[in-house]
Design a protein around this motif. Structure first.
Motif, PDB file in Angstrom:
ATOM      1  N   ASP A  13       0.703  -1.261   0.540  1.00  0.00           N
ATOM      2  CA  ASP A  13       0.201  -0.165  -0.097  1.00  0.00           C
ATOM      3  C   ASP A  13       0.813   1.680   0.063  1.00  0.00           C
ATOM      4  OD1 ASP A  13      -2.892  -0.734   1.297  1.00  0.00           O
ATOM      5  OD2 ASP A  13      -1.112  -2.292   1.390  1.00  0.00           O
ATOM      6  N   ARG A  97      -2.739  -4.213  -9.277  1.00  0.00           N
ATOM      7  CA  ARG A  97      -2.927  -5.600  -8.359  1.00  0.00           C
ATOM      8  C   ARG A  97      -3.055  -6.468  -9.278  1.00  0.00           C
ATOM      9  NH1 ARG A  97      -1.327  -4.873  -3.234  1.00  0.00           N
ATOM     10  NH2 ARG A  97      -1.466  -2.293  -2.371  1.00  0.00           N
ATOM     11  N   SER A 102      -2.932 -11.350  -3.422  1.00  0.00           N
ATOM     12  CA  SER A 102      -3.542 -12.102  -3.127  1.00  0.00           C
ATOM     13  C   SER A 102      -2.738 -13.344  -2.494  1.00  0.00           C
ATOM     14  CB  SER A 102      -4.552 -13.048  -3.853  1.00  0.00           C
ATOM     15  OG  SER A 102      -5.875 -12.356  -4.313  1.00  0.00           O
ATOM     16  N   GLN A 106      -3.190 -12.082   1.452  1.00  0.00           N
ATOM     17  CA  GLN A 106      -3.990 -13.520   2.154  1.00  0.00           C
ATOM     18  C   GLN A 106      -3.188 -14.275   2.710  1.00  0.00           C
ATOM     19  OE1 GLN A 106      -5.922 -11.330  -0.356  1.00  0.00           O
ATOM     20  NE2 GLN A 106      -5.752 -10.232   1.532  1.00  0.00           N
TER      21      GLN A 106
HETATM   22  P1  TMP Z   1      -5.454  -0.628  -3.361  1.00  0.00           P
HETATM   23  O1  TMP Z   1      -5.407   0.238  -1.831  1.00  0.00           O
HETATM   24  O2  TMP Z   1      -4.476  -1.060  -3.871  1.00  0.00           O
HETATM   25  O3  TMP Z   1      -6.831  -0.356  -3.988  1.00  0.00           O
HETATM   26  O4  TMP Z   1      -6.149  -2.384  -2.670  1.00  0.00           O
HETATM   27  C1  TMP Z   1      -6.551  -2.026  -1.872  1.00  0.00           C
HETATM   28  C2  TMP Z   1      -6.490  -3.829  -0.849  1.00  0.00           C
HETATM   29  O5  TMP Z   1      -6.735  -4.582  -1.294  1.00  0.00           O
HETATM   30  C3  TMP Z   1      -4.679  -3.125  -0.296  1.00  0.00           C
HETATM   31  O6  TMP Z   1      -4.617  -2.906   0.811  1.00  0.00           O
HETATM   32  C4  TMP Z   1      -4.376  -4.236  -0.372  1.00  0.00           C
HETATM   33  C5  TMP Z   1      -5.398  -5.496  -0.218  1.00  0.00           C
HETATM   34  N1  TMP Z   1      -5.797  -6.979  -1.240  1.00  0.00           N
HETATM   35  C6  TMP Z   1      -5.791  -7.473  -1.075  1.00  0.00           C
HETATM   36  O7  TMP Z   1      -5.261  -8.385   0.340  1.00  0.00           O
HETATM   37  N2  TMP Z   1      -5.497  -8.856  -2.070  1.00  0.00           N
HETATM   38  C7  TMP Z   1      -5.378  -8.834  -3.055  1.00  0.00           C
HETATM   39  O8  TMP Z   1      -6.042 -10.102  -4.153  1.00  0.00           O
HETATM   40  C8  TMP Z   1      -5.976  -7.762  -3.642  1.00  0.00           C
HETATM   41  C9  TMP Z   1      -6.048  -7.461  -5.418  1.00  0.00           C
HETATM   42  C10 TMP Z   1      -5.651  -6.325  -2.608  1.00  0.00           C
END
Ligand code: TMP
Length: 210
Positions: A13, A97, A102, A106
């Motif tokens: 992030d 992303r 993931s 995760q």
């Molecule tokens: P973003 O801030 O890049 O829009 O992403 C949203 C949040 O989601 C960020 O903290 C990363 C998380 N994320 C996951 O945990 N797993 C995933 O598969 C994706 C695509 C994002």
């Protein structure tokens, strides 16, 4: 019809991926390439609805398994209804992303394991891999100093997890890139967005020459 190239921007992030995705798409368009720029979770009405389930209301409401399944479901819809149709139509796709998020957030940092995430990806999205993953790296002190990042209320529940979680995410991303130097470009995220953009363009050059 030549299939388009599929590029994913990945990283922790606050590393500037969204800006770089937009700049990359603009640069590709200037070369006459048709580009879809998209993001995860999201990119289709169905996947954006799942994004709301994940992040709105804010707060930790999902267990690790449910969280991984929601991301995989969002990705499945995104791949089927946006990414594959664009690639098959000859357009390039630049996504902010993809599945490595993931794997890192995760699989690694929430301990589900890589095999589980890969299995979900196989079921949901036929195991689709980008032609190139651009990993933007920035050390945590620099991220913390950036305005509009983690602690100003704009970040989601996952962005607000503790520093050790985010360190594990960063370690995981790096390990994927080191294991597959051809599939990944590791980009130093320090400097202005234009400086980083020039590094990104350098990494994409081999795809333009294919
Ligand atoms: P973003 O801030 O890049 O829009 O992403 C949203 C949040 O989601 C960020 O903290 C990363 C998380 N994320 C996951 O945990 N797993 C995933 O598969 C994706 C695509 C994002």
């Amino acid at each position: 019809m030549t299939r388009g190239c599929f590029i994913a921007l990945e990283g922790g992030d606050g590393t500037g991926k969204s800006t770089q995705a937009r700049l990359l798409a603009e640069a590709l368009r200037q070369k006459g390439i048709e580009v879809v720029v998209t993001r995860e979770p999201g990119g289709t009405p169905g996947a954006e609805a799942i994004r709301e389930l994940l992040f709105d209301p804010p707060g930790e409401i999902w267990g690790a398994e449910a969280e991984a399944l929601l991301f995989a479901a969002a990705r499945s819809d995104h791949v089927a209804n946006r990414i594959l149709p664009a690639l098959e139509g000859g357009e390039w796709v630049v996504t902010d992303r993809f599945v490595d998020s993931s794997r890192a957030y995760q699989g690694a940092a929430r301990w589900l394991g890589d095999a589980v995430i890969k299995q979900l990806h196989e079921i949901g999205s036929g195991g689709l891999r980008p032609d190139l993953v651009i990993l933007i790296e920035l050390d945590e002190n620099t991220i913390a100093q950036r305005p509009a990042e983690r602690d100003d209320g704009s970040s989601d529940a996952i962005g607000r997890r503790d520093d050790e979680y985010h360190r594990e995410v960063a370690r995981a991303f790096r390990s994927y890139a080191e294991a597959d130097p051809e599939g990944y470009a590791i980009i130093d995220g320090t400097g202005t967005s234009q400086e980083v953009h020039q590094r990104v363009i350098g990494a994409v050059k081999p795809l333009l020459e294919r």
